[in-house]
Design a protein around this motif. Sequence first.
Motif, PDB file in Angstrom:
ATOM      1  N   MET A  73      27.273  18.284  39.325  1.00  0.00           N
ATOM      2  CA  MET A  73      27.131  19.360  40.467  1.00  0.00           C
ATOM      3  C   MET A  73      27.435  20.829  40.365  1.00  0.00           C
ATOM      4  SD  MET A  73      28.890  18.886  44.224  1.00  0.00           S
ATOM      5  CE  MET A  73      28.337  19.676  45.875  1.00  0.00           C
ATOM      6  N   SER A  74      26.459  21.609  40.632  1.00  0.00           N
ATOM      7  CA  SER A  74      26.527  22.838  40.116  1.00  0.00           C
ATOM      8  C   SER A  74      27.703  23.604  40.871  1.00  0.00           C
ATOM      9  CB  SER A  74      25.195  23.688  40.689  1.00  0.00           C
ATOM     10  OG  SER A  74      24.867  23.618  41.985  1.00  0.00           O
ATOM     11  N   ARG A  75      28.183  24.618  40.569  1.00  0.00           N
ATOM     12  CA  ARG A  75      29.432  25.174  41.133  1.00  0.00           C
ATOM     13  C   ARG A  75      28.733  26.224  42.447  1.00  0.00           C
ATOM     14  NH1 ARG A  75      32.353  28.635  36.484  1.00  0.00           N
ATOM     15  NH2 ARG A  75      30.247  28.898  35.789  1.00  0.00           N
ATOM     16  N   PRO A  76      29.568  26.493  43.173  1.00  0.00           N
ATOM     17  CA  PRO A  76      29.189  27.326  44.489  1.00  0.00           C
ATOM     18  C   PRO A  76      29.035  28.825  43.729  1.00  0.00           C
ATOM     19  CG  PRO A  76      31.357  26.118  44.972  1.00  0.00           C
ATOM     20  CD  PRO A  76      31.000  26.010  43.486  1.00  0.00           C
ATOM     21  N   VAL A  77      27.964  29.565  44.210  1.00  0.00           N
ATOM     22  CA  VAL A  77      27.790  31.076  43.975  1.00  0.00           C
ATOM     23  C   VAL A  77      28.562  31.886  44.715  1.00  0.00           C
ATOM     24  CG1 VAL A  77      25.932  32.459  43.352  1.00  0.00           C
ATOM     25  CG2 VAL A  77      25.693  29.934  42.779  1.00  0.00           C
ATOM     26  N   LEU A  78      29.071  33.076  44.176  1.00  0.00           N
ATOM     27  CA  LEU A  78      29.627  33.798  45.018  1.00  0.00           C
ATOM     28  C   LEU A  78      28.912  35.355  44.418  1.00  0.00           C
ATOM     29  CD1 LEU A  78      31.973  34.912  46.933  1.00  0.00           C
ATOM     30  CD2 LEU A  78      33.421  35.534  45.228  1.00  0.00           C
ATOM     31  N   THR A  79      28.407  35.800  45.448  1.00  0.00           N
ATOM     32  CA  THR A  79      27.565  36.933  45.193  1.00  0.00           C
ATOM     33  C   THR A  79      28.410  38.167  45.514  1.00  0.00           C
ATOM     34  OG1 THR A  79      25.399  36.040  46.184  1.00  0.00           O
ATOM     35  CG2 THR A  79      25.497  38.516  45.740  1.00  0.00           C
ATOM     36  N   ILE A  80      28.688  39.059  44.355  1.00  0.00           N
ATOM     37  CA  ILE A  80      29.807  40.339  44.489  1.00  0.00           C
ATOM     38  C   ILE A  80      28.967  41.580  43.995  1.00  0.00           C
ATOM     39  CG2 ILE A  80      31.754  38.745  44.329  1.00  0.00           C
ATOM     40  CD1 ILE A  80      31.691  39.703  41.165  1.00  0.00           C
ATOM     41  N   SER A  81      29.655  42.711  44.353  1.00  0.00           N
ATOM     42  CA  SER A  81      29.100  43.910  43.687  1.00  0.00           C
ATOM     43  C   SER A  81      30.222  44.486  42.816  1.00  0.00           C
ATOM     44  CB  SER A  81      29.337  44.920  44.968  1.00  0.00           C
ATOM     45  OG  SER A  81      28.760  46.344  44.651  1.00  0.00           O
ATOM     46  N   SER A  82      30.415  45.688  42.615  1.00  0.00           N
ATOM     47  CA  SER A  82      31.346  46.219  41.759  1.00  0.00           C
ATOM     48  C   SER A  82      32.792  45.787  41.921  1.00  0.00           C
ATOM     49  CB  SER A  82      31.239  47.668  41.837  1.00  0.00           C
ATOM     50  OG  SER A  82      32.542  48.422  41.180  1.00  0.00           O
ATOM     51  N   LYS A  83      33.225  45.299  40.692  1.00  0.00           N
ATOM     52  CA  LYS A  83      34.784  45.006  40.738  1.00  0.00           C
ATOM     53  C   LYS A  83      35.562  46.196  40.899  1.00  0.00           C
ATOM     54  CE  LYS A  83      34.434  40.399  38.796  1.00  0.00           C
ATOM     55  NZ  LYS A  83      35.214  39.448  37.858  1.00  0.00           N
ATOM     56  N   ASN A  84      35.230  47.306  40.390  1.00  0.00           N
ATOM     57  CA  ASN A  84      36.099  48.533  40.525  1.00  0.00           C
ATOM     58  C   ASN A  84      35.915  49.081  41.932  1.00  0.00           C
ATOM     59  OD1 ASN A  84      37.936  50.617  39.317  1.00  0.00           O
ATOM     60  ND2 ASN A  84      35.936  51.800  39.568  1.00  0.00           N
ATOM     61  N   TYR A  85      34.971  49.002  42.458  1.00  0.00           N
ATOM     62  CA  TYR A  85      35.037  49.742  43.859  1.00  0.00           C
ATOM     63  C   TYR A  85      34.773  48.997  45.333  1.00  0.00           C
ATOM     64  CZ  TYR A  85      33.635  53.754  40.774  1.00  0.00           C
ATOM     65  OH  TYR A  85      33.782  54.482  39.954  1.00  0.00           O
ATOM     66  N   SER A  86      34.337  47.653  44.945  1.00  0.00           N
ATOM     67  CA  SER A  86      34.262  46.688  46.213  1.00  0.00           C
ATOM     68  C   SER A  86      35.297  46.064  46.882  1.00  0.00           C
ATOM     69  CB  SER A  86      32.879  46.036  45.828  1.00  0.00           C
ATOM     70  OG  SER A  86      32.406  45.184  47.025  1.00  0.00           O
ATOM     71  N   SER A  87      35.890  46.635  47.906  1.00  0.00           N
ATOM     72  CA  SER A  87      36.875  45.935  48.448  1.00  0.00           C
ATOM     73  C   SER A  87      36.839  44.570  49.019  1.00  0.00           C
ATOM     74  CB  SER A  87      37.678  46.554  49.451  1.00  0.00           C
ATOM     75  OG  SER A  87      36.871  47.104  50.607  1.00  0.00           O
ATOM     76  N   TRP A  88      35.424  44.445  49.531  1.00  0.00           N
ATOM     77  CA  TRP A  88      34.973  43.234  50.354  1.00  0.00           C
ATOM     78  C   TRP A  88      34.824  42.282  49.070  1.00  0.00           C
ATOM     79  CZ3 TRP A  88      36.523  42.663  54.806  1.00  0.00           C
ATOM     80  CH2 TRP A  88      36.655  43.697  55.791  1.00  0.00           C
ATOM     81  N   SER A  89      34.088  42.509  47.835  1.00  0.00           N
ATOM     82  CA  SER A  89      34.025  41.734  46.965  1.00  0.00           C
ATOM     83  C   SER A  89      35.280  40.953  46.342  1.00  0.00           C
ATOM     84  CB  SER A  89      33.182  42.348  45.688  1.00  0.00           C
ATOM     85  OG  SER A  89      32.075  42.503  46.170  1.00  0.00           O
ATOM     86  N   LEU A  90      36.217  42.026  46.190  1.00  0.00           N
ATOM     87  CA  LEU A  90      37.830  41.503  45.831  1.00  0.00           C
ATOM     88  C   LEU A  90      38.041  40.410  46.824  1.00  0.00           C
ATOM     89  CD1 LEU A  90      40.328  41.310  44.265  1.00  0.00           C
ATOM     90  CD2 LEU A  90      40.911  43.475  45.337  1.00  0.00           C
ATOM     91  N   ARG A  91      37.893  40.638  48.131  1.00  0.00           N
ATOM     92  CA  ARG A  91      38.469  39.706  49.158  1.00  0.00           C
ATOM     93  C   ARG A  91      37.910  38.390  49.015  1.00  0.00           C
ATOM     94  NH1 ARG A  91      38.332  45.010  52.217  1.00  0.00           N
ATOM     95  NH2 ARG A  91      40.593  45.461  52.929  1.00  0.00           N
TER      96      ARG A  91
END
Length: 218
Positions: free
Chosen positions: A1-19
Amino acid sequence: MSRPVLTISSKNYSSWSLRGWLLCQLAGIEVEEQPIALDDAANRAELLLLAPSVLVPRLTEGDVSVWDTLAIAEYLAERNPEAGMLPKDKAARAHCRSISGEIHSGFYNLRSALPMNLKARHTNFKVFAGAQPDIDRVQTIWQECLTRWGGPFLYGARPTIADAMYAPVATRFITYNVPLNPAAKAYCATILDWAPMQDWITAAKAEPEELAELEVEF
């Protein structure tokens, strides 16, 4: 079974991606990270604080797609109840949801005055006066939680959804050397020592500098 996919942005700048990423770590699930191209117009607008983006974070699992951060939190808490993403006590759960909602929808002046930048350190940064009430409110929330539930995380010994939601704020306070009360300083140290945060920060520091115009904002 494939893993869930998390779409994110810059790890340095994107606070919502970090959350979103921290929430997945709390749930104990392995995700495939799918970064959005930094030349995407909506992504750049979000990172430059010009407009919110509904693109990140987004969790995709089979026919399920969840893109609001709190919705991701609730989905994961239901998906993996054994992970303890919410406090066991009913009053604590209600409080956790309340302060998580508060950071989700408020604190605009703090976001604008102190953008997330994990690579930067400013020792003499002048904080915009309009952001001080937000800073004070965050410290009040942390103080109340740490006093009532004993720390070192907001609801005791284990991190919860609320810690994932406030983690980027802790990094902002450190980046801009914001004067804090002792309890807030201790909580920031707890967040930075949290193993998933260490992993994210290491990856953020290795990220190429592709958004030079962001430095103008800082």
